[in-house]
Design a protein around this motif. Structure first.
Motif, short mmCIF file in Angstrom:
data_model
loop_
_atom_site.label_atom_id
_atom_site.label_comp_id
_atom_site.label_asym_id
_atom_site.label_seq_id
_atom_site.Cartn_x
_atom_site.Cartn_y
_atom_site.Cartn_z
N TYR A 1 18.52 -1.16 -0.55
CA TYR A 1 18.24 -1.14 0.88
C TYR A 1 17.93 -2.56 1.35
O TYR A 1 17.44 -3.38 0.57
N VAL B 1 13.04 -0.93 3.07
CA VAL B 1 12.30 -0.40 1.92
C VAL B 1 12.80 -1.13 0.67
O VAL B 1 14.00 -1.43 0.56
N PHE C 1 13.94 -0.65 -2.30
CA PHE C 1 14.55 0.20 -3.32
C PHE C 1 15.90 -0.36 -3.73
O PHE C 1 16.68 -0.82 -2.88
N SER D 1 11.24 -5.08 -6.52
CA SER D 1 12.06 -3.96 -6.07
C SER D 1 11.67 -2.73 -6.89
O SER D 1 11.04 -2.86 -7.95
N PRO E 1 5.91 2.85 -0.54
CA PRO E 1 6.41 1.70 0.22
C PRO E 1 6.67 2.08 1.68
O PRO E 1 7.29 3.09 1.97
N PHE E 2 6.20 1.23 2.59
CA PHE E 2 6.35 1.50 4.01
C PHE E 2 6.47 0.16 4.74
O PHE E 2 5.77 -0.80 4.41
N THR E 3 7.36 0.11 5.73
CA THR E 3 7.56 -1.11 6.50
C THR E 3 7.64 -0.77 7.98
O THR E 3 7.73 0.40 8.37
N ALA F 1 10.65 1.43 8.83
CA ALA F 1 10.82 2.73 8.16
C ALA F 1 11.39 3.79 9.10
O ALA F 1 12.09 4.71 8.66
N ARG G 1 12.74 9.92 4.57
CA ARG G 1 13.12 8.63 4.00
C ARG G 1 14.56 8.73 3.48
O ARG G 1 15.50 8.71 4.25
N SER H 1 8.56 12.12 3.11
CA SER H 1 7.87 10.92 2.62
C SER H 1 6.84 10.46 3.63
O SER H 1 6.78 10.95 4.77
N GLY H 2 6.03 9.49 3.22
CA GLY H 2 5.06 8.89 4.11
C GLY H 2 3.94 9.81 4.53
O GLY H 2 3.30 9.58 5.57
#
Length: 226
Positions: free
Chosen positions: A30, A35, A37, A61, A122-124, A127, A149, A159-160
């Motif tokens: 990604y 994210v 990944f 990663s 993981p969160f940005t 997202a 996600r 997710s999240g």
């Protein structure tokens, strides 16, 4: 034949999330702003070399797959863990609650702050580009959230899921997990999720709303040498 969720990152980036992918037919990731990944199509030497070329030096990663994680010589595992991968094959309880509201880019900063505090994964700030997110606000504050996600053919990851410490104990995580899972199912897709196998509280919550263990998966935080 491998299940589409055995390499969930690769399956997403090769199909429904191809627009977010960097890389080629051997290794993909990604965009890091979304994210962190990354994945390979297989564990053969050519794919592993492609992964090494794809990863920026000294940046972390995350790799997730059912197979033992193989890495090229230039890449090392900073940490590893075992996750449970759970799916909800049967319809979940329908949820209607006026407190649940869609979250938008205007909420992104508060969402990131909540995720940074509670660490659901993981969160940005980007997202929200991957799928819908929903939350409950109390007295103007984001009390809890959950969303989507990774997406593969016929599947979508829940997710999240997180609740601010000030609002725990009120069933918000359960409410939002049910809400998002039911929306995924309404589209004719199978909701699935990942949790640390050691997190008995989270696993118990997901079992209580209809999720069942599909398999365990390996996770590694990896980094390429500079």
């Amino acid at each position: 034949m491998k299940h589409v969720l055995d390499r969930p990152i690769w399956s997403a980036l090769a199909t429904r999330h191809q627009a977010f992918a960097e890389g080629d037919g051997l290794a993909r990731r990604y965009r890091p702003s979304i994210v962190p990944f990354a994945a390979t199509a297989t564990d053969d030497e050519e794919s592993l070399r492609a992964l090494a070329r794809l990863l920026p030096p000294l940046q972390s990663s995350i790799v997730v797959q059912t197979d033992p994680i193989a890495l090229p010589a230039e890449v090392s595992a900073v940490s590893t863990a075992t996750l449970v991968q759970m799916t909800a094959e049967r319809p979940t309880q329908a949820v209607s609650d006026e407190r649940v509201q869609p979250l938008t880019p205007d909420d992104a900063a508060e969402m990131l702050a909540l995720a940074s505090l509670t660490k659901p994964g993981p969160f940005t700030l980007e997202a929200l580009s991957l799928g819908e997110f929903w939350g409950v606000k109390i007295d103007g504050r984001l009390a809890a959230m959950a969303g989507e996600r990774m997406k593969q053919p016929g599947h979508c990851e829940l997710s999240g899921v997180c609740t601010h410490p000030d609002f725990r104990g009120g069933g918000l995580a359960r409410l939002l997990s049910l809400f998002v899972a039911s929306r995924i199912m309404a589209r004719g897709e199978v909701p699935y999720l990942h949790a640390y196998d050691s997190n008995a509280l989270a696993v118990g919550l997901y079992e209580s709303i209809g999720f069942r263990l599909r398999t365990t998966v390996n996770m590694a935080v990896v980094r390429r040498a500079g």
